[in-house]
Design a protein around this motif. Structure first.
Motif, PDB file in Angstrom:
ATOM      1  N   GLU A 190       0.830  -1.207   0.000  1.00 33.97           N
ATOM      2  CA  GLU A 190       0.000   0.000   0.000  1.00 33.97           C
ATOM      3  C   GLU A 190       0.863   1.255   0.000  1.00 33.97           C
ATOM      4  O   GLU A 190       0.528   2.251  -0.654  1.00 33.97           O
ATOM      5  N   ALA A 191       1.993   1.212   0.730  1.00 31.80           N
ATOM      6  CA  ALA A 191       2.894   2.371   0.753  1.00 31.80           C
ATOM      7  C   ALA A 191       3.508   2.604  -0.625  1.00 31.80           C
ATOM      8  O   ALA A 191       3.627   3.749  -1.085  1.00 31.80           O
ATOM      9  N   VAL A 192       3.908   1.516  -1.298  1.00 26.94           N
ATOM     10  CA  VAL A 192       4.456   1.648  -2.643  1.00 26.94           C
ATOM     11  C   VAL A 192       3.393   2.199  -3.586  1.00 26.94           C
ATOM     12  O   VAL A 192       3.668   3.072  -4.421  1.00 26.94           O
ATOM     13  N   ALA A 193       2.168   1.698  -3.466  1.00 23.34           N
ATOM     14  CA  ALA A 193       1.077   2.146  -4.342  1.00 23.34           C
ATOM     15  C   ALA A 193       0.825   3.641  -4.174  1.00 23.34           C
ATOM     16  O   ALA A 193       0.545   4.344  -5.153  1.00 23.34           O
ATOM     17  N   ARG A 194       0.926   4.150  -2.923  1.00 23.50           N
ATOM     18  CA  ARG A 194       0.712   5.587  -2.704  1.00 23.50           C
ATOM     19  C   ARG A 194       1.752   6.409  -3.453  1.00 23.50           C
ATOM     20  O   ARG A 194       1.443   7.458  -4.025  1.00 23.50           O
ATOM     21  N   VAL A 195       3.014   5.935  -3.450  1.00 24.05           N
ATOM     22  CA  VAL A 195       4.076   6.637  -4.181  1.00 24.05           C
ATOM     23  C   VAL A 195       3.800   6.593  -5.678  1.00 24.05           C
ATOM     24  O   VAL A 195       3.924   7.603  -6.392  1.00 24.05           O
ATOM     25  N   LEU A 196       3.395   5.429  -6.166  1.00 19.10           N
ATOM     26  CA  LEU A 196       3.192   5.262  -7.600  1.00 19.10           C
ATOM     27  C   LEU A 196       1.989   6.056  -8.104  1.00 19.10           C
ATOM     28  O   LEU A 196       1.989   6.524  -9.255  1.00 19.10           O
ATOM     29  N   ARG A 197       0.968   6.211  -7.286  1.00 13.90           N
ATOM     30  CA  ARG A 197      -0.206   6.964  -7.722  1.00 13.90           C
ATOM     31  C   ARG A 197       0.134   8.431  -7.969  1.00 13.90           C
ATOM     32  O   ARG A 197      -0.524   9.108  -8.761  1.00 13.90           O
TER      33      ARG A 197
END
Length: 471
Positions: A131-138
């Protein structure tokens, strides 16, 4: 029939170097390609998936987390389109120490890629790290694909729907181990990748020259990459063996773009290596074979070791241009300099022609000398001597110092030609066998007359057969 009346069919190779005389392998030009970065938590199967997408075993894979530590670039091909896959180390937002450096590499890959693929373990589901990686990627302006790995059968396919909550679009179920869904994933990759990369190097040439960085573990190869590039391209840690895979980096050095490959440190005996070390050693050998010039880093603060000599011999036997970089020169005092002089006279007897630079990758001392040394070595590696000039020089040398008598007869050198470049390969057509010592003498004189600093030279001898022996 030759214009001098010499028919090569009348001659036979006697020194086992006949294959070298057939021509050098010309490295292919490196065309810029769009880049896909593969990111995710440690041990979710990124390297296994990369191998599946490439259709060959390239990335090192083991059943322990953290094997991949750097950004590693591989050339991929699907449906006629070429692209670059960048495998990265596991991404941990709260990592420290070595893992923090690995995480920084993954973040750097996300910033410089044309598209990003986040790999999530479908058998586990989305974790807080995912989820933390996804926040960066978004927040990124790059297109993002979501790959749900380890979907080895239909039972897990429905579970991938829960990954929609990451906000990265449709999850693509795939099995890196069995190949299930890999074709559909590659189709999706081509849809989001641009035709050409965002960031290009305007070098105006047919492609960057390929440089392999080799040496024993912990000699400073990754530190040198980071120093010459001006950024953290490779993970550096005081634990020997941090680099496992060859790591490709396009680096602008002294106004020219080079493709540097940082390789794993070579161990004493490859046959005794196992697991990660074994495959890393094989890839290091492959990196040398694929390179045009090798920079062998040697720890100047310590006596030259058996490993150092083995690496140097490996480069020489591969026929690659060679630059010896004596690293950690900031730790060398006057006594060590005197000891080094004696060591080099003893241990580098096979490669007195190699280019040498004294540097410190840590402080940046004299690293600007690396590029001129590379150019000198490559210029020699590419050099061709016209046949007329070669034979005129050879006649003078033989008249002054004829070949030694063998079996009561003095062999004659009838004709010489340069059969190949990369490395320079010369063929001597003779009436009799030439002693190895005389061939070494001719090599020394060749270098005195024509240079060839930084490049090995191959001399092949073809002896004229007696007419009665031919059938």
């Amino acid at each position: 029939m030759d214009r001098l009346g010499i028919d090569p069919a009348d001659f036979v190779a006697v020194d086992g170097d006949d294959a070298a005389a057939t021509g050098g392998r010309e490295p292919e030009a490196v065309e810029p390609m769009p880049v896909l970065a593969v990111v995710g938590r440690p041990n979710v199967g990124k390297s296994t998936l990369v191998n599946r997408l490439l259709g060959r075993r390239e990335a090192v894979v083991e059943d322990i987390p953290g094997v991949t530590r750097d950004r590693i670039a591989y050339d991929g091909l699907w449906n006629g389109r070429r692209f670059t896959l960048v495998d990265t180390g596991g991404w941990e937002p709260d990592a420290s120490g070595l893992q923090a450096a690995v995480a920084a590499q993954a973040e750097r890959a996300m910033q410089t890629a044309d598209a990003v693929m986040l790999v999530v373990d479908a058998s586990v589901g989305a974790t807080t790290t995912d989820e933390a990686v996804a926040r960066v990627l978004r927040k990124s302006d790059r297109p993002v694909l979501l790959a749900a790995t380890k979907v080895d059968d239909d039972r897990l396919t429905s579970d991938t729907a829960a990954l929609w909550r990451l906000g990265l679009g449709e999850p693509h179920p795939v099995s890196g181990l069995h190949g299930r869904g890999s074709g559909d994933l590659l189709d999706a990759v081509l849809e989001v990748l641009p035709e050409s990369p965002r960031d290009r190097f305007a070098d105006g040439t047919g492609g960057p020259r390929r440089v392999a960085l080799v040496g024993k573990p912990n000699v400073g190869k990754s530190s040198l990459i980071n120093k010459v590039s001006g950024e953290i391209r490779s993970v550096v840690h005081d634990v020997a063996g941090t680099t496992v895979d060859p790591v490709d980096s396009l680096v602008e050095l002294d106004g020219e773009v080079w493709r540097f490959v940082d390789t794993a440190g070579l161990r004493k005996r490859v046959r005794q290596a196992s697991g990660t070390e074994y495959y890393a050693s094989l890839r290091t050998r492959a990196a040398i074979e694929a390179a045009e010039v090798a920079v062998v880093l040697v720890d100047a603060s310590e006596p030259m070791s058996e490993q150092d000599q083995r690496v140097i011999n490996m480069v020489e036997e591969a026929g690659r241009a060679l630059v010896l970089a004596f690293n950690k020169w900031d730790l060398v005092d006057e006594d060590r300099r005197l000891a080094m002089k004696r060591e080099l006279e003893r241990d580098l007897v096979r490669v007195p022609w190699a280019e040498r630079v004294n540097i410190s990758a840590l402080t940046g001392r004299a690293v600007q000398k690396v590029a001129p040394a590379l150019r000198t070595a490559l210029e020699s590696w590419d050099r061709r001597i016209p046949t007329g000039q070669l034979n005129g020089w050879l006649s003078e040398v033989i008249a002054a110092t004829p070949p030694p008598v063998r079996g009561g007869k003095q062999p004659k050198v009838l004709f010489a030609t340069q059969a190949a470049t990369r490395p320079p390969t010369f063929v001597l057509f003779t009436s009799g066998f030439l002693e190895a010592g005389y061939r070494r003498f001719l090599e020394r004189r060749l270098r005195e007359q024509f240079g060839f600093t930084g490049s090995p030279i191959r001399i092949s001898v073809r002896v004229r057969e007696k007419r009665g022996r031919r059938s």
